[in-house]
Design a protein around this motif. Structure first.
Motif, mmCIF file in Angstrom:
data_model
loop_
_atom_site.group_PDB
_atom_site.id
_atom_site.type_symbol
_atom_site.label_atom_id
_atom_site.label_comp_id
_atom_site.label_asym_id
_atom_site.label_seq_id
_atom_site.Cartn_x
_atom_site.Cartn_y
_atom_site.Cartn_z
ATOM 1 N N HIS A 181 1.258 18.522 12.478
ATOM 2 C CA HIS A 181 1.079 17.920 11.090
ATOM 3 C C HIS A 181 0.459 16.320 11.240
ATOM 4 O O HIS A 181 1.905 15.741 11.624
ATOM 5 N N ALA A 182 -0.621 15.977 10.716
ATOM 6 C CA ALA A 182 -0.818 14.652 10.950
ATOM 7 C C ALA A 182 -0.476 13.740 9.743
ATOM 8 O O ALA A 182 -0.849 12.602 9.665
ATOM 9 N N ASP A 183 -0.018 14.281 8.684
ATOM 10 C CA ASP A 183 0.119 13.724 7.439
ATOM 11 C C ASP A 183 1.508 13.896 6.677
ATOM 12 O O ASP A 183 1.600 14.649 5.751
ATOM 13 N N PRO A 184 2.541 14.017 7.587
ATOM 14 C CA PRO A 184 3.867 14.149 7.042
ATOM 15 C C PRO A 184 4.598 13.246 6.192
ATOM 16 O O PRO A 184 5.848 12.648 6.593
ATOM 17 N N HIS A 185 3.861 12.746 5.287
ATOM 18 C CA HIS A 185 4.501 11.698 4.486
ATOM 19 C C HIS A 185 5.365 12.458 3.502
ATOM 20 O O HIS A 185 5.279 13.635 3.290
ATOM 21 N N PRO A 186 6.449 11.770 2.887
ATOM 22 C CA PRO A 186 7.370 12.500 2.097
ATOM 23 C C PRO A 186 6.963 13.634 1.125
ATOM 24 O O PRO A 186 7.605 14.563 0.695
ATOM 25 N N GLY A 187 5.746 13.435 0.435
ATOM 26 C CA GLY A 187 5.346 14.260 -0.547
ATOM 27 C C GLY A 187 4.833 15.791 0.261
ATOM 28 O O GLY A 187 4.673 16.494 -0.697
ATOM 29 N N ASN A 188 4.762 15.707 1.419
ATOM 30 C CA ASN A 188 4.321 16.846 2.229
ATOM 31 C C ASN A 188 5.315 17.709 2.587
ATOM 32 O O ASN A 188 5.142 18.662 3.510
ATOM 33 N N ILE A 189 6.664 17.283 2.539
ATOM 34 C CA ILE A 189 8.089 17.679 3.286
ATOM 35 C C ILE A 189 8.973 17.994 2.374
ATOM 36 O O ILE A 189 9.181 17.164 1.580
ATOM 37 N N PHE A 190 9.491 19.325 2.195
ATOM 38 C CA PHE A 190 10.508 19.385 1.147
ATOM 39 C C PHE A 190 11.646 20.194 2.143
ATOM 40 O O PHE A 190 11.663 20.678 3.082
ATOM 41 N N VAL A 191 12.698 19.780 1.657
ATOM 42 C CA VAL A 191 14.238 20.485 2.018
ATOM 43 C C VAL A 191 14.545 21.743 1.218
ATOM 44 O O VAL A 191 14.774 21.758 -0.086
ATOM 45 N N THR A 192 14.617 22.962 1.741
ATOM 46 C CA THR A 192 14.672 24.074 0.855
ATOM 47 C C THR A 192 16.075 24.442 1.315
ATOM 48 O O THR A 192 16.324 25.093 2.405
ATOM 49 N N PRO A 193 17.158 24.671 0.332
ATOM 50 C CA PRO A 193 18.344 25.423 0.708
ATOM 51 C C PRO A 193 18.158 26.734 0.770
ATOM 52 O O PRO A 193 17.353 27.402 0.317
ATOM 53 N N THR A 194 19.008 27.074 1.797
ATOM 54 C CA THR A 194 19.149 28.676 2.022
ATOM 55 C C THR A 194 20.595 29.218 1.967
ATOM 56 O O THR A 194 21.406 28.505 2.012
ATOM 57 N N PRO A 195 20.610 30.704 1.474
ATOM 58 C CA PRO A 195 21.792 31.051 1.205
ATOM 59 C C PRO A 195 22.704 31.631 2.560
ATOM 60 O O PRO A 195 23.765 31.972 2.341
ATOM 61 N N ASP A 196 21.868 31.578 3.484
ATOM 62 C CA ASP A 196 22.463 32.046 4.601
ATOM 63 C C ASP A 196 23.418 31.007 5.273
ATOM 64 O O ASP A 196 22.718 29.666 5.870
ATOM 65 N N SER A 197 24.768 31.084 5.184
ATOM 66 C CA SER A 197 25.521 30.044 5.853
ATOM 67 C C SER A 197 25.910 30.118 7.327
ATOM 68 O O SER A 197 26.835 29.402 7.834
ATOM 69 N N LEU A 223 0.747 -1.295 -0.103
ATOM 70 C CA LEU A 223 0.012 0.064 0.049
ATOM 71 C C LEU A 223 0.926 1.246 -0.060
ATOM 72 O O LEU A 223 0.162 2.374 0.023
ATOM 73 N N GLU A 224 2.143 1.242 -0.075
ATOM 74 C CA GLU A 224 2.918 2.436 0.016
ATOM 75 C C GLU A 224 2.851 3.202 -1.258
ATOM 76 O O GLU A 224 2.827 4.567 -1.153
ATOM 77 N N GLY A 225 2.565 2.752 -2.269
ATOM 78 C CA GLY A 225 2.277 3.540 -3.638
ATOM 79 C C GLY A 225 1.159 4.437 -3.599
ATOM 80 O O GLY A 225 1.229 5.221 -4.447
ATOM 81 N N LEU A 226 0.409 3.952 -2.796
ATOM 82 C CA LEU A 226 -0.871 4.947 -2.563
ATOM 83 C C LEU A 226 -0.609 6.120 -2.222
ATOM 84 O O LEU A 226 -1.474 7.174 -2.409
ATOM 85 N N GLN A 227 0.597 6.421 -1.783
ATOM 86 C CA GLN A 227 0.875 8.065 -1.341
ATOM 87 C C GLN A 227 0.991 8.800 -2.578
ATOM 88 O O GLN A 227 0.700 9.976 -2.741
ATOM 89 N N ASP A 228 1.576 8.315 -3.809
ATOM 90 C CA ASP A 228 1.646 9.087 -5.206
ATOM 91 C C ASP A 228 1.138 8.505 -6.169
ATOM 92 O O ASP A 228 1.217 8.985 -7.196
ATOM 93 N N GLU A 229 0.060 7.542 -6.204
ATOM 94 C CA GLU A 229 -0.455 6.874 -7.253
ATOM 95 C C GLU A 229 -1.968 7.594 -7.774
ATOM 96 O O GLU A 229 -2.403 6.880 -8.642
ATOM 97 N N VAL A 230 -2.259 8.323 -7.185
ATOM 98 C CA VAL A 230 -3.605 8.727 -7.480
ATOM 99 C C VAL A 230 -3.830 9.621 -8.744
ATOM 100 O O VAL A 230 -3.027 10.361 -9.196
#
Length: 570
Positions: A301-317, A100-107
């Motif tokens: 957040h009750a639905d933190p599956h991979p499609g709902n979380i992004f990693v955003t690079p920032t210029p601030d080092s 059932l894992e594929g149901l995250q992205d298969e709609v």
């Protein structure tokens, strides 16, 4: 499959097929309940357990495959049910969760003309009038809606400070589909409530109603917009978290316009590596942020599956990590009541300290165990669990001899089944959130050890609450002292009654016991007063050094009196 898409996109066709949809869901549930009863309950009772065990894995796999096909064909809440099942790695066998894992992205997506018609009806204008451009190909399709990239008109872009947005539109006819699916789920929940094995563990009708409430909130995009702003406010001071801004001028109940924050999918380890981001460093940060939501904020957040979380690079080092975690899709949110949150904190602290007894006590506080349950066996099992497997990461657990796992699981399972566990209503989303969190972290880092994140977080919770704890102890000590100070006066009254003949006592032994009791109470009162005054002095001292020192010094007087009372003899 194309005809299925037309049915789901067309409210009229959906109305025609509502009865067929309802009956199909019930037939599927009824057949699989009968099969489960036959193999898991009936055959073991007549001595044929080996028959059930022999084909269990294949039977589970076939069930998952059939449900997968049903969910993809029907869509609606069946997709949500499948997604929830795929996240329950803790209780469901891998034959089910893997399928059932594929149901995250298969709609499958809805054709754009139907999306356009609904969006224009909600916004009251043609799309060309309210957006500079809208891409017809969706970038994401979910069970209840889909998202298209768009650009704001110049005047609105100038007001908001950004140009590119995500236009989220509901699937046409989804209201009616949700009604039908919930009616079917309520019927199935009613069936399960008559199965003693299930009813002892969970109130299925109540859980279905919780699922219904969450589903209703998900199809109200104005509620989702409010959730997004509340979540953003909770993390306004946290540089690790980003949330898309809401464009209220282009939002309605079935249309939501958000700032485009698309970046690197959190589980796309190849893309993270290419951007110079170590996935192993992302895992503990993500876990900590989820802990903050559950144990501190109480809004998560009750639905933190991979499609709902992004990693955003920032210029601030200058920050520890030159990237942020960006959360999207705030339709499925949960709240943890203060009392439950307190119990969860105790549970986390007990787990971090490998305290089996404390863990069981916290489980009782949270409401997972029925009150007045005898927990001795569970405490022993938890202590053994921590002693053997506590602190192991996922990779280490894979190296454990499977026979050892089976032996422990059999013993632990017997203990768990013998106890009246129950699933509190507000735990459905908590379990889902933590299951998905664990899965994402293990994908980011195969060596990820949840204890490495739990222990420092639990330690911080303990330090944060220490001040409150000391104050509670001080108040408790003073209350006890007030009660105890009155005890000698009551005892004197008793002795006076004996002496003046109101109460006649002819036993010398009893008189000695009464005198001994009086000395014991005097010592107890002296020690309580000593403790109360000492703690009061320690609390006052940071603000008033002189008064604090005086109180702490005076506390020695009742202590000496207590010691002297203990040395006197009649």
């Amino acid at each position: 499959m194309a005809s299925v898409h037309r049915d789901r996109a067309d409210p009229v066709a959906g109305a025609v097929n509502t009865r067929a949809r309802y009956r199909r869901i019930l037939r599927f549930a009824a057949w699989n309940l009968v099969v489960t009863w036959w193999f898991e309950l009936f055959l073991p009772r007549i001595g044929l357990r080996w028959v059930a065990e022999r084909g269990r894995a294949e039977r589970m796999r076939r069930f998952a495959q059939r449900f997968h096909r049903l969910a993809v064909e029907l869509g609606g809440l069946m997709i949500k049910v499948g997604q929830f099942m795929s996240s329950r790695l803790d209780v469901l066998p891998p034959e089910i969760t893997a399928e059932l894992e594929g149901l995250q992205d298969e709609v499958p997506p809805v054709p754009f003309p139907a999306i356009r018609a609904l969006a224009e009806a909600e916004l009251g204008a043609r799309l060309e009038q309210v957006f500079a451009a809208v891409e017809e190909t969706p970038i994401a399709a979910a069970s209840l809606g889909q998202a298209h990239r768009a650009r704001l008109v110049p005047s609105l872009a100038a007001d908001t400070g950004f140009d590119t947005v995500m236009l989220k539109v509901q699937r046409p006819g989804i209201d009616e589909i949700v009604d039908i699916d919930l009616a079917a789920l309520r019927k199935v929940g009613g069936w399960l409530s008559h199965v003693r094995l299930v009813s002892q563990r969970a109130d299925m009708p109540a859980l279905v109603e919780e699922f219904a409430q969450t589903s209703r909130e998900e199809i109200d995009y104005l509620q989702e917009a409010a959730n997004a702003e509340r979540f953003a406010a909770d993390f306004a001071e946290d540089e690790r978290v980003a949330v898309p801004a809401v464009v209220w001028e282009r939002s309605a109940r079935r249309v939501l316009t958000l700032q485009d924050v698309t970046a690197l999918k959190i589980t796309d380890t190849a893309a993270l590596d290419a951007a110079g981001i170590d996935p192993a460093q992302v895992a503990p940060v993500f876990a900590s942020i989820m802990f903050d939501q559950l144990f501190t904020n109480g809004f998560f957040h009750a639905d933190p599956h991979p499609g709902n979380i992004f990693v955003t690079p920032t210029p601030d080092s200058s920050t520890e990590h030159p990237w942020k975690l960006t959360f999207i899709d705030f339709g499925m949110m949960g709240e943890v009541p203060p009392r439950t949150r307190s119990g969860l904190r105790k549970l986390l602290i007990a787990a971090a300290s490998r305290d089996g007894k404390g863990l069981v006590a916290a489980i009782e506080d949270v409401g997972v165990l029925v009150p007045s349950t005898e927990t001795g066996e569970l405490e022993r099992a938890m202590t053994q669990l921590f002693a053997r497997f506590g602190g192991m990461g996922f990779a280490e657990l894979k190296d454990v001899d499977p026979r050892e796992f089976r032996e422990f699981a059999a013993e632990f399972g017997d203990v768990v089944r013998s106890l009246p566990f129950q699933l509190p209503e507000n735990f459905l989303l908590i379990i889902r959130a933590m299951s998905l969190t664990s899965g994402v972290c293990s994908t980011l880092d195969a060596q990820f050890n949840l204890w490495d994140s739990v222990e420092p977080y639990a330690g911080q919770l303990l330090r944060d609450e220490r001040g409150n704890f000391v104050q509670d102890v001080a108040r408790e000590g003073l209350d006890i002292a007030k009660v105890a100070v009155g005890l000698p006066k009551r005892l004197d009254g008793l002795i006076t009654g004996i002496e003046d003949g109101t109460l006649s006592v002819a036993s010398p032994r009893l008189e000695r016991q009464v005198a001994g009791l009086q000395r014991t109470i005097q010592r107890a009162v002296a020690v309580l007063v000593f403790g109360a005054v000492l703690i009061a002095g320690s609390l006052v001292r940071p603000d008033d050094v002189v008064l604090g020192n005086v109180l702490m010094s005076v506390s020695a007087v009742p202590l000496l009196m207590g010691l002297w009372a203990g040395r006197r003899r009649p």
